[in-house]
Design an enzyme around this catalytic site. Sequence first.
Site: not given
Length: 285
Positions: A46-48, A77
């Site tokens: 979803s995210e890095t 998050h």
Amino acid sequence: MASLPVTWVDVFASGPLSGNPVAVVHDADDLPDEALAAFARWTNLSETTFLLRPRGPGADYRVRIFTPAEELPFAGHPTLGTAHAWVEAGGVAAHEGVVVQECGVGLVEVAVTGGSADRAFRAPDLLRSGPVDAETLARAVASLRVDPEDVLRAAWIDNGPGWLGLQLRDARTVLALEPDFAAMTGLELGVIGVHDAAEADRIGADHEVRAFCPGFSVPEDPVTGSLNAGFAVWLVGEGVLPASYVVRQGTAMGRDGRVHVRRDAAGALWVGGSTRTVAAGHVDL
């Protein structure tokens, strides 16, 4: 090619591998934008995030947050996971117990007192709030395939990713959703519904949340700090939700996340949950 430390952190989990993972790359100051975006596409999370030195006073570090498709000014998050990784790598905050993160929306405080189950970020102000126009709301409701009478409230609750929030009749309605993602294109929709008292007592959560983001690599996000922060600013602010509650999220995806929301004595809203390192090593970029 640079070899840099990387930490995979599970955030908002209620047990092993039940939350939302984020990959945190340390010491990324010298990486070009193309390398940041390429690695985020490769992880397909979803995210890095990428840790950098802060640009001005007041911050302990700077972070850049990437989905596989774009850079975000803020996400929840990844904020908790990045703070966890920074502290675990030896970072020392200027103010004891509180890390100050610099990101696209400005400075965000992260409480890091106690163990890793006690991380929480202070909900940032909304970039867009207020009523939703009738046409957009109708498209959102149609894309969720939900009866309009099951929608109790709707508002923009955008703190960076662009969230449009809907409060539905109850948690069962939330869990039963089978969205039309093609019809939802261009919208980032979050839904929340209350559990009945018996179920809330059984699972240890008061509300069920789902986050739909068809423009991302995965059209539903497992556990979403920014969305829950937006809901808190909106619904706690209007007195609809209490000053303290717990959300379950990720159920429909086989996850079992828990997000804890509380308003402190000064009126600030804090959004928190567990953070745990799952893997660590180096990445060649």
